[in-house]
Design a protein around this motif. Structure first.
Motif, mmCIF file in Angstrom:
data_model
loop_
_atom_site.group_PDB
_atom_site.id
_atom_site.type_symbol
_atom_site.label_atom_id
_atom_site.label_comp_id
_atom_site.label_asym_id
_atom_site.label_seq_id
_atom_site.Cartn_x
_atom_site.Cartn_y
_atom_site.Cartn_z
ATOM 1 N N GLU A 196 0.807 -1.214 0.000
ATOM 2 C CA GLU A 196 0.000 0.000 0.000
ATOM 3 C C GLU A 196 0.842 1.266 0.000
ATOM 4 N N LYS A 197 2.137 1.143 0.315
ATOM 5 C CA LYS A 197 2.989 2.322 0.365
ATOM 6 C C LYS A 197 3.741 2.537 -0.953
ATOM 7 N N ILE A 198 3.294 1.877 -2.009
ATOM 8 C CA ILE A 198 3.922 2.003 -3.314
ATOM 9 C C ILE A 198 3.554 3.354 -3.912
ATOM 10 N N ASN A 199 4.563 4.070 -4.417
ATOM 11 C CA ASN A 199 4.313 5.336 -5.081
ATOM 12 C C ASN A 199 3.553 5.054 -6.377
ATOM 13 N N PRO A 200 2.422 5.724 -6.614
ATOM 14 C CA PRO A 200 1.652 5.438 -7.821
ATOM 15 C C PRO A 200 2.334 5.924 -9.109
ATOM 16 N N ILE A 201 3.328 6.776 -8.990
ATOM 17 C CA ILE A 201 4.062 7.261 -10.153
ATOM 18 C C ILE A 201 5.467 6.650 -10.127
ATOM 19 N N VAL A 202 5.831 5.965 -11.189
ATOM 20 C CA VAL A 202 7.145 5.338 -11.293
ATOM 21 C C VAL A 202 7.904 6.038 -12.409
ATOM 22 N N LYS A 203 9.138 6.428 -12.118
ATOM 23 C CA LYS A 203 9.952 7.118 -13.115
ATOM 24 C C LYS A 203 11.207 6.306 -13.415
ATOM 25 N N ALA A 204 11.644 6.368 -14.653
ATOM 26 C CA ALA A 204 12.873 5.721 -15.086
ATOM 27 C C ALA A 204 13.314 6.428 -16.365
ATOM 28 N N THR A 205 14.522 6.143 -16.794
ATOM 29 C CA THR A 205 14.999 6.690 -18.072
ATOM 30 C C THR A 205 15.576 5.551 -18.900
ATOM 31 N N LEU A 206 15.509 5.713 -20.197
ATOM 32 C CA LEU A 206 16.109 4.770 -21.121
ATOM 33 C C LEU A 206 16.918 5.605 -22.105
ATOM 34 N N SER A 207 18.224 5.322 -22.183
ATOM 35 C CA SER A 207 19.110 6.099 -23.049
ATOM 36 C C SER A 207 19.754 5.195 -24.087
ATOM 37 N N TRP A 208 19.853 5.705 -25.298
ATOM 38 C CA TRP A 208 20.527 4.987 -26.368
ATOM 39 C C TRP A 208 22.012 5.028 -26.106
ATOM 40 N N ASP A 209 22.662 3.877 -26.128
ATOM 41 C CA ASP A 209 24.102 3.802 -25.913
ATOM 42 C C ASP A 209 24.818 3.758 -27.264
ATOM 43 N N ARG A 210 24.504 2.731 -28.058
ATOM 44 C CA ARG A 210 25.093 2.564 -29.389
ATOM 45 C C ARG A 210 24.332 1.448 -30.098
ATOM 46 N N ASP A 211 24.498 1.362 -31.387
ATOM 47 C CA ASP A 211 23.838 0.337 -32.193
ATOM 48 C C ASP A 211 22.385 0.183 -31.738
ATOM 49 N N LEU A 212 21.996 -1.017 -31.336
ATOM 50 C CA LEU A 212 20.653 -1.245 -30.786
ATOM 51 C C LEU A 212 20.761 -1.609 -29.310
ATOM 52 N N ILE A 213 21.647 -0.873 -28.619
ATOM 53 C CA ILE A 213 21.874 -1.087 -27.189
ATOM 54 C C ILE A 213 21.379 0.148 -26.432
ATOM 55 N N PHE A 214 20.574 -0.100 -25.408
ATOM 56 C CA PHE A 214 19.996 0.967 -24.596
ATOM 57 C C PHE A 214 20.246 0.652 -23.129
ATOM 58 N N VAL A 215 20.380 1.689 -22.322
ATOM 59 C CA VAL A 215 20.581 1.511 -20.887
ATOM 60 C C VAL A 215 19.380 2.112 -20.165
ATOM 61 N N GLY A 216 18.703 1.258 -19.403
ATOM 62 C CA GLY A 216 17.594 1.705 -18.580
ATOM 63 C C GLY A 216 18.093 1.980 -17.175
ATOM 64 N N ARG A 217 17.631 3.067 -16.584
ATOM 65 C CA ARG A 217 18.007 3.416 -15.207
ATOM 66 C C ARG A 217 16.742 3.701 -14.407
ATOM 67 N N THR A 218 16.634 3.014 -13.285
ATOM 68 C CA THR A 218 15.498 3.278 -12.409
ATOM 69 C C THR A 218 15.732 4.584 -11.666
ATOM 70 N N ASN A 219 14.694 5.106 -11.089
ATOM 71 C CA ASN A 219 14.810 6.330 -10.310
ATOM 72 C C ASN A 219 15.749 6.144 -9.119
ATOM 73 N N GLU A 220 15.915 4.887 -8.673
ATOM 74 C CA GLU A 220 16.809 4.584 -7.553
ATOM 75 C C GLU A 220 18.250 4.388 -8.011
ATOM 76 N N GLY A 221 18.506 4.408 -9.320
ATOM 77 C CA GLY A 221 19.866 4.307 -9.832
ATOM 78 C C GLY A 221 20.287 2.930 -10.320
ATOM 79 N N TYR A 222 19.412 1.950 -10.302
ATOM 80 C CA TYR A 222 19.756 0.620 -10.812
ATOM 81 C C TYR A 222 19.704 0.637 -12.337
ATOM 82 N N GLU A 223 20.578 -0.140 -12.953
ATOM 83 C CA GLU A 223 20.665 -0.146 -14.412
ATOM 84 C C GLU A 223 20.431 -1.538 -14.987
ATOM 85 N N ILE A 224 19.881 -1.539 -16.191
ATOM 86 C CA ILE A 224 19.739 -2.767 -16.966
ATOM 87 C C ILE A 224 20.015 -2.400 -18.419
ATOM 88 N N GLU A 225 20.800 -3.239 -19.083
ATOM 89 C CA GLU A 225 21.112 -2.989 -20.483
ATOM 90 C C GLU A 225 20.239 -3.870 -21.371
#
Length: 161
Positions: A15-44
Motif C-alpha cells: 500500500e505504500k507504493i508510489n503510484p508514479i514510477v519514473k525511469a529513463t532509457l538512453s541509447w548507448d550505441r547500435d541497438l543497445i539501450f541503458v535503462g536506469r530506475t529512479n533509484e539508480g539501478y541499471e539494466i542494459e
C-alpha cells in the motif's frame, strides 16, 4: 495459519507504493539501450543479446521476480522457513508481430521447512490474483501456468556477530 489471520497480516502490503514510477532509457550505441530506475539501478537492453538482455527476457524475469517476492513473503508469514527458492520460467510468444507472450509457465522450486502444498498454492494464488503488479499489467488473455516442486530442507544457519 488461518485464512483470516493471513489476510490480516497482509493488510498494508504494497500500500505504500508510489503510484508514479519514473525511469529513463538512453541509447548507448547500435541497438543497445541503458535503462536506469529512479533509484539508480541499471539494466542494459540489446537487440543482438551481446551486451545486454532482450526486453522480452527482462519482462519474463520481472514477472518471475514479482511473483517470487510475493510468494516468499507470504510463505514466511505462514511460518515456512525457506532455504532455497528458484523459478524456471518459459514464455511462448505469438509467431507474428506483435510478438506478445501468449503463454507463460513457471516452475517454482522451493526448499525449506514447514512447506505444505495448500500454503504454497494459497501464496501463488494471492500473488496471481491480487498482489503481483507485473502479472496484472500484462494481457488478460495470456495463459499463465504455475507448478511447484517442494523439498524439505533445513534453512542455513544465520551467523551472528
Amino acid at each position: 495459519m488461518s485464512e483470516e489471520r493471513l489476510e490480516e497480516s497482509l493488510k498494508g502490503y504494497k500500500e505504500k507504493i508510489n503510484p508514479i514510477v519514473k525511469a529513463t532509457l538512453s541509447w548507448d550505441r547500435d541497438l543497445i539501450f541503458v535503462g536506469r530506475t529512479n533509484e539508480g539501478y541499471e539494466i542494459e537492453f540489446d537487440a543482438h543479446v551481446q551486451w545486454g538482455c532482450k526486453p522480452t527476457d527482462a519482462l519474463l524475469l520481472s514477472l518471475a521476480g514479482c511473483m517470487a517476492i510475493d510468494v516468499v513473503m507470504f510463505l514466511q508469514k505462514m511460518k515456512a522457513e525457506i532455504a532455497n527458492f528458484k523459478i524456471d520460467i518459459i514464455g511462448e510468444r505469438n509467431a507474428t508481430p506483435p510478438q506478445y507472450f501468449k503463454a507463460v509457465e513457471m516452475i517454482l522450486n522451493i526448499a525449506g521447512k514447514n512447506l505444505d502444498p495448500k500454503r504454497v498454492e494459497r501464496a501463488i494464488s494471492l500473488s496471481h490474483e491480487k498482489y503481483c503488479s507485473v502479472y496484472n499489467s500484462l494481457r488478460k488473455d495470456m495463459d499463465v501456468r504455475v507448478k511447484y516442486i517442494l523439498e524439505e530442507k533445513e534453512p542455513a544457519k544465520k551467523i551472528s556477530d
